[in-house]
Design an enzyme around this catalytic site. Structure first.
Site, PDB file in Angstrom:
ATOM      1  N   LEU A 247       0.866  -1.134  -0.030  1.00  0.00           N
ATOM      2  CA  LEU A 247       0.072   0.058  -0.030  1.00  0.00           C
ATOM      3  C   LEU A 247       0.871   1.111  -0.077  1.00  0.00           C
ATOM      4  O   LEU A 247       0.612   2.263  -0.597  1.00  0.00           O
ATOM      5  CB  LEU A 247      -1.154  -0.003   1.328  1.00  0.00           C
ATOM      6  CG  LEU A 247      -1.875   1.083   1.393  1.00  0.00           C
ATOM      7  CD1 LEU A 247      -2.941   1.369  -0.011  1.00  0.00           C
ATOM      8  CD2 LEU A 247      -2.623   1.126   2.648  1.00  0.00           C
ATOM      9  N   TYR A 248       2.031   1.152   0.867  1.00  0.00           N
ATOM     10  CA  TYR A 248       2.859   2.263   0.656  1.00  0.00           C
ATOM     11  C   TYR A 248       3.205   2.631  -0.743  1.00  0.00           C
ATOM     12  O   TYR A 248       3.269   3.659  -1.110  1.00  0.00           O
ATOM     13  CB  TYR A 248       4.355   1.988   1.548  1.00  0.00           C
ATOM     14  CG  TYR A 248       5.169   3.075   1.377  1.00  0.00           C
ATOM     15  CD1 TYR A 248       5.103   4.480   1.924  1.00  0.00           C
ATOM     16  CD2 TYR A 248       6.431   2.539   0.877  1.00  0.00           C
ATOM     17  CE1 TYR A 248       6.074   5.196   1.843  1.00  0.00           C
ATOM     18  CE2 TYR A 248       7.408   3.538   0.684  1.00  0.00           C
ATOM     19  CZ  TYR A 248       7.446   4.976   1.306  1.00  0.00           C
ATOM     20  OH  TYR A 248       8.230   5.725   0.900  1.00  0.00           O
ATOM     21  N   ALA A 249       3.699   1.703  -1.451  1.00  0.00           N
ATOM     22  CA  ALA A 249       4.169   1.711  -2.748  1.00  0.00           C
ATOM     23  C   ALA A 249       3.002   2.350  -3.703  1.00  0.00           C
ATOM     24  O   ALA A 249       3.168   3.420  -4.616  1.00  0.00           O
ATOM     25  CB  ALA A 249       4.624   0.505  -3.484  1.00  0.00           C
ATOM     26  N   THR A 251       0.543   4.433  -2.780  1.00  0.00           N
ATOM     27  CA  THR A 251       0.175   5.753  -2.343  1.00  0.00           C
ATOM     28  C   THR A 251       1.124   6.669  -3.049  1.00  0.00           C
ATOM     29  O   THR A 251       0.895   7.658  -3.564  1.00  0.00           O
ATOM     30  CB  THR A 251       0.152   5.866  -0.896  1.00  0.00           C
ATOM     31  OG1 THR A 251       1.435   5.550  -0.359  1.00  0.00           O
ATOM     32  CG2 THR A 251      -1.027   5.110  -0.167  1.00  0.00           C
TER      33      THR A 251
END
Length: 435
Positions: A247-249, A251
Site C-alpha cells: 500500500l505504501y508503494a 500511495t
C-alpha cells in the site's frame, strides 16, 4: 552531534540547457482519468470510514490512529511566532531560495534543511512529530535544526488554514516536500495513515501551492517502492510502475499521478525523487540497518530474510549525504511554475528521478559489516521473506539524474555504516536509551 555532511554542502548546480524533454511523461488520457478517479475514491473512502474508527472494538489502536491523523497542532500565530517564521525563512545569500521543508524533523528532512541553511537559503520546517517511531529522536533533530537557525512549525500538511498562513507570511520560491507516512510493513497495520499523509496530505499541499502567487517549484519524495514487482534490473524511470507490492508503494505511485495532474492543469513545476534505501546518522529506527545495530548490541536475534528458492535479498543502500546532494541538485534545476492564482499560463516542468547508489548489497553482507564495526557477533535468524510488501531486491539506474544535475553517489556501504555506527554509539551508547 553535527551532521556528517555539513562541510560538504554542494553549491547550486548550474547546468547547461539540457536537450532532455522535461515533459516526456505523457500518459494516455484514459489511464490518467482512471487513476484520478481511483485516488479520489480512496480519499473519499478514507474520510467516510474515519468516524467508524471510534468503535469500542478496537479502542487502543483507534486512539493511536486518531493521534496520527489529528489536525490538532501546537498553538501557532501571534507576533512572536510570525517573527520566528520570517527569521527562519529569510534568504541570506545572493540568488538564494526560500524553501518550505515538510517533514523537516524526519531523517532526510533534517539533513536537507541543514544543507540548505548552510549555503544561505531561507528554510522553514513543518512537521507533525507523529509517533510512528520514537518522537524523542525527532525532537533531538529539531534541537539540532534550531541550533542552525531553522524553525520548525509544528503542524499537519492536511491543515490548510496553517498552510495558507505560512504562504501569506512567506513567498516561498520552493517547497521540498518530504513529509509522508513511511514504511512498507506498517501499512498492513494502519493503512488509513498512508492515505491521510501520502495522498490527502499531498493533495492539500498542492491545492495551497496552486493558488499561491508566485507558485513555488516543488520537489517531493516518491520512492523506489513504486517499481513493485518489476524484475528488470537496474530500475529505470522508463520502467513500468503499475504493479505495487505494498500500500505504501501504491500511495507513492498515486502521488506521481497526482503530480502529473496538477502539473497539467495548474502549471505547477514538480520533480519527484525515488529514494533507494537511505541510511546514515540520525536515521529511522524502523530501518533494518538501524534496528540490526540495536539488537546486535543487545544480543538479540535478528531476522535475515531470504527470497524464494533460498534467493538473496539485496538493497541499493544509499548514504544520506548522497541523497542530500541529489535533493539539492533537483531543487537547483527545478524550473519555475507557470501558473498564477490557480490558472496555468504555459507548460510546466515535470520530472521523476532515481536517487540510489547503483550497487545492491545482500542484507547478509550488511550484517557482516555491522558485526565488524560493532565487534559483536550477530545472532542470525534466517527466515523466508514475508508477504508484507517487501521485494527481493532494488537496484537504481541513475543515468538520468547524472545527466540532469550531476548526481554521483560517492559513499560505499562500509564507509557509510562506519559513520552511522559512530553516531549511534555516541547518541545511544550501548542501547539503553533506545529501549
Amino acid at each position: 552531534m553535527p551532521l556528517s555532511h555539513l562541510d560538504n554542502t554542494p553549491p547550486k548546480f548550474k547546468p547547461e540547457k539540457s536537450p532532455y524533454n522535461h515533459n516526456r511523461f505523457k500518459w494516455h488520457i484514459a489511464k490518467l482519468t482512471f487513476w484520478s478517479f481511483m485516488f479520489l475514491g480512496l480519499i473519499l473512502v478514507f474520510f467516510i470510514q474515519s468516524p467508524s474508527a471510534t468503535s469500542s472494538s478496537s479502542s487502543s489502536s483507534t486512539s493511536s490512529d486518531l493521534t496520527r491523523r489529528s489536525l490538532k497542532t501546537s498553538s501557532w500565530g501571534g507576533p512572536v511566532w510570525e517573527k520566528r517564521v520570517k527569521s527562519s525563512a529569510r534568504i541570506r545569500s545572493r540568488n538564494g531560495f526560500s524553501v518550505l521543508v515538510t517533514g523537516a524533523a524526519g531523517f532526510v528532512g533534517t539533513h536537507v534543511s541543514v544543507a540548505l541553511k548552510r549555503r544561505g537559503d531561507g528554510v522553514l520546517g513543518l512537521d507533525n512529530f507523529n509517533d510512528y517511531y520514537d518522537p524523542s529522536l525527532k525532537r533531538s533533530r529539531q534541537a539540532l535544526l534550531e541550533r542552525s537557525g531553522i524553525f520548525i512549525v509544528e503542524g499537519d500538511i492536511n491543515d490548510d488554514t496553517l498552510l495558507k498562513k505560512l504562504f501569506e507570511l512567506i513567498p516561498f520560491t520552493h517547497v521540498m516536500h518530504l513529509a509522508a507516512q513511511a514504511g512498507v510493513r506498517y501499512a498492513m497495520e494502519n493503512p488509513s495513515s498512508y492515505v491521510h499523509s501520502n495522498i490527502a496530505g499531498f493533495v492539500n499541499l498542492l491545492e495551497i501551492c496552486k493558488t499561491a502567487n508566485p507558485q513555488p517549484a516543488i520537489v517531493w519524495a516518491s520512492s523506489s517502492s513504486v517499481y513493485g514487482l518489476n524484475t528488470k534490473s537496474p530500475f529505470s524511470e522508463k520502467d513500468r510502475t503499475d504493479q505495487p507490492a505494498s500500500l505504501y508503494a501504491a500511495t507513492k505511485k498515486a502521488g506521481e499521478e497526482i503530480a502529473h495532474t496538477y502539473n497539467h492543469i495548474y502549471g505547477l513545476s514538480l520533480t519527484g525523487l525515488r529514494f533507494f534505501t537511505v541510511y546514515g546518522p540520525w536515521g529511522r529506527p524502523d530501518m533494518a540497518y538501524f534496528f540490526f545495530t540495536r539488537d546486535i548490541l543487545k544480543g538479540k536475534a535478528i531476522p535475515i530474510f531470504e527470497a524464494a528458492n533460498h534467493g538473496t535479498v539485496a538493497r541499493d543502500f544509499t548514504y544520506i549525504d548522497d541523497i542530500v546532494k541529489g535533493c539539492l541538485g533537483a531543487l537547483d534545476t527545478a524550473e519555475k511554475s507557470t501558473g498564477s492564482g490557480g490558472k496555468k499560463r504555459g507548460p510546466a516542468q515535470l520530472r521523476v528521478f532515481n536517487l540510489g547508489n547503483t550497487s545492491p548489497v545482500p542484507v547478509s553482507d550488511l550484517v557482516g559489516i555491522l558485526e565488524r564495526l560493532l565487534k559483536v557477533k550477530a545472532r542470525r535468524m534466517v527466515t523466508k521473506l514475508p508477504r508484507n510488501g517487501d521485494v527481493p531486491f532494488t537496484h537504481a539506474n541513475i543515468s538520468l539524474a547524472r545527466r540532469e544535475f550531476g548526481y554521483r553517489p560517492t559513499t560505499d556501504l562500509q564507509t557509510g555504516l562506519k559513520k552511522f555506527v559512530r553516531w549511534y554509539v555516541s547518541y545511544y551508547g550501548t542501547g539503553k536509551k533506545s529501549d
